[in-house]
Write a protein that holds these residues in place. Sequence first.
Motif: not given
Length: 151
Positions: A21-48
């Motif tokens: 609902x604000x201006x600045x937002x963050x993406x969290x994976x497992x409760x930890x904030x992940x950094x934006x890299x190369x135009x997006x956020x990389x989310x690890x998947x179960x298949x590796x």
Amino acid sequence: MDIVPLDVPGARQTVELENPQGIFYKIRVGGEVIKRTKGGWSVPLRNGSTAKIKSQGFIPGFQALYLEDKKIYDMGAGVQLPERIAIFAPLILLIWVPFGLVLGLILFFMGIPGVKNQQMPRGLRIALPLINTVAAAVILTLITGRIGIWG
């Protein structure tokens, strides 16, 4: 703190959006904030492998998040056209005095969370940026003694 779960199929851990609902937002994976890299956020998947979340949109706080090419969250979904138009009213202050632009930008960014707040009545969400603009214009006029285009 406002947190919304994001649907990322096959994610190793829960993926969440913090402060939608604000201006600045963050993406969290497992409760930890992940950094934006190369135009997006990389989310690890179960298949590796990894999935990439990207944001699109020009106005801060109104972007949409995409997983590959599928929209997974729209931060301005509940805001209709009249509110979107009203949010730009403070930018009119740039015609008052040179530093009116600075005040207009500050009021613009301060108005975004108010316009996006679905708990406020719709009329107030439209009126608030307009009232703030008029008040700021009156104050700028009183301070500088000039009206319009730096005259």
